[in-house]
Design a protein around this motif. Structure first.
Motif, PDB file in Angstrom:
ATOM      1  N   ARG A 148      63.167  42.721 -84.319  1.00  0.00           N
ATOM      2  CA  ARG A 148      64.760  41.835 -84.807  1.00  0.00           C
ATOM      3  C   ARG A 148      65.340  43.384 -86.034  1.00  0.00           C
ATOM      4  N   ALA A 149      64.462  44.595 -86.134  1.00  0.00           N
ATOM      5  CA  ALA A 149      65.042  45.569 -86.690  1.00  0.00           C
ATOM      6  C   ALA A 149      65.948  46.073 -85.389  1.00  0.00           C
ATOM      7  N   ALA A 150      65.536  46.174 -83.893  1.00  0.00           N
ATOM      8  CA  ALA A 150      65.881  46.778 -82.916  1.00  0.00           C
ATOM      9  C   ALA A 150      67.918  46.289 -82.825  1.00  0.00           C
ATOM     10  N   LEU A 151      68.100  44.989 -83.579  1.00  0.00           N
ATOM     11  CA  LEU A 151      69.190  44.537 -83.698  1.00  0.00           C
ATOM     12  C   LEU A 151      70.259  45.586 -84.253  1.00  0.00           C
TER      13      LEU A 151
ATOM     14  N   PRO B 246      62.247  49.310 -81.301  1.00  0.00           N
ATOM     15  CA  PRO B 246      62.582  50.328 -82.716  1.00  0.00           C
ATOM     16  C   PRO B 246      61.659  51.604 -82.186  1.00  0.00           C
ATOM     17  N   PRO B 247      61.540  52.694 -82.419  1.00  0.00           N
ATOM     18  CA  PRO B 247      63.230  53.729 -81.943  1.00  0.00           C
ATOM     19  C   PRO B 247      63.240  53.592 -80.621  1.00  0.00           C
ATOM     20  N   TYR B 248      64.321  54.009 -80.074  1.00  0.00           N
ATOM     21  CA  TYR B 248      64.606  54.302 -78.443  1.00  0.00           C
ATOM     22  C   TYR B 248      64.404  55.778 -78.034  1.00  0.00           C
ATOM     23  N   VAL B 249      63.371  55.665 -77.104  1.00  0.00           N
ATOM     24  CA  VAL B 249      63.136  57.355 -76.984  1.00  0.00           C
ATOM     25  C   VAL B 249      64.098  58.034 -75.403  1.00  0.00           C
TER      26      VAL B 249
ATOM     27  N   ALA C 247      59.906  38.427 -84.972  1.00  0.00           N
ATOM     28  CA  ALA C 247      60.447  39.267 -86.283  1.00  0.00           C
ATOM     29  C   ALA C 247      59.630  40.739 -86.237  1.00  0.00           C
ATOM     30  N   GLU C 248      58.690  41.068 -85.168  1.00  0.00           N
ATOM     31  CA  GLU C 248      57.849  41.973 -85.300  1.00  0.00           C
ATOM     32  C   GLU C 248      57.751  41.935 -83.704  1.00  0.00           C
ATOM     33  N   LEU C 249      57.632  43.286 -82.936  1.00  0.00           N
ATOM     34  CA  LEU C 249      56.404  43.384 -82.024  1.00  0.00           C
ATOM     35  C   LEU C 249      55.339  44.285 -81.812  1.00  0.00           C
TER      36      LEU C 249
END
Length: 317
Positions: A160-163, A136-139, A186-188
């Motif tokens: 994980r935050a994208a979920l 996130p965030p989606y563009v 956990a993070e990308l």
């Protein structure tokens, strides 16, 4: 139909009339079709040039059998198209080794239209695999379901935050049902899409929240190899999402057991930890330890994310 061979409407009408008559004078065709003699003369002259008719000294026009005349013309067009296809491959190679190569084979995409077009073309043209990081965030609001290529396999890693995005549950569920392999990290480091290990698309900035300043299309062999290696490293460390409870563990960690499933069922019903512990015949502290273990296995950091994971993965009814 013959307009695909470059025929005008009048030329096709004259040709069909000659096929009916086998042979005719311009005046006869002109009268039958209610066309001017000038138009018919020009049309039959072109038919003669194309080898579809002949003309004798008296001005009589005779049609060549269509399987000979028209068949030959179609074969010539097919041969020309094959030559063009060969030339297309040459021109693509010129493009790939030209200015893009001198710039390290990196191309900037700076508008939503460019980005959408390239993304769709890349996915539809995939022959082996599509790898992606979702962060996130989606563009762009891109429906990747419509771009699915039956020839390719798909492996996606979600941060994980994208979920927490409201679109994520339905999206991930569709992907899993379609046979995609989905994992959670956990993070990308960045958003990224890799197609056939040949082309990579990624934003110019790691946390880019809009199309601007743009996205990069990378085709350099060394850079693509490096980015594929990054994906594989993240993939190995990420937690799988599956629709069945065969395994949700990383490495040798144990999978969910029946007690875990029962515990999650109680918690989703709103039951407090103490009551759930009583039902399971254990202590409240043990219940909390189990929940912490399940969160670690699922790669989540809240009970809400754990509940979503359990429901979407088929761990609980």
């Amino acid at each position: 139909m013959l307009d695909r061979l470059g025929f005008s409407e009048q030329e096709e009408a004259v040709y069909v009339e000659l096929l009916r008559r086998r042979r005719a004078m311009v005046s006869e065709v002109s009268e039958a079709l209610d066309l001017s003699a000038t138009v018919v003369t020009a049309a039959v002259a072109r038919l003669v040039t194309l080898g579809l008719a002949t003309r004798d000294d008296s001005g009589l026009h005779m049609v060549v059998p269509p399987d000979v005349g028209l068949g030959t013309l179609i074969a010539q067009r097919q041969a020309a198209l094959q030559q063009l296809q060969g030339r297309l491959a040459e021109l693509v190679e010129v493009y790939r080794t030209g200015a893009a190569a001198r710039a390290g084979e990196i191309e900037a995409l700076t508008t939503p239209e460019q980005l959408s077009t390239w993304l769709e073309n890349l996915e539809r043209g995939a022959k082996r695999e599509v790898l992606a990081f979702f962060k996130p965030p989606y563009v762009l609001d891109v429906n990747l379901d419509d771009s699915t290529n039956a020839l390719a396999t798909y492996r996606y890693v979600y941060e994980r935050a994208a979920l927490d995005d409201p679109r994520a549950p339905a999206e991930v569920g569709r992907f899993l049902e379609s046979g995609y392999e989905i994992r959670v990290a956990a993070e990308l480091p960045s958003k990224m899409i890799i197609v056939d290990r040949e082309v990579v698309m990624l934003p110019m900035l790691p946390d880019q929240a809009s199309v601007h300043p743009g996205f990069l299309l990378v085709r350099g062999q060394s850079l693509v190899h490096l980015l594929v290696a990054l994906f594989e490293r993240v993939w190995q460390a990420a937690t799988p999402l599956r629709l069945t409870a065969t395994s949700v563990a990383e490495g040798e960690a144990p999978a969910w057991d029946d007690t875990d499933v029962m515990l999650m069922t109680y918690l989703l019903s709103g039951m407090p930890d103490k009551t759930a512990a009583s039902r399971l015949g254990t202590s409240e502290r043990t219940v909390q330890r189990r929940i912490a273990r399940l969160m670690k296995l699922a790669g989540t950091d809240s009970r809400m994310q754990l509940a979503w994971y359990a429901a979407r993965s088929g761990m609980i009814p």
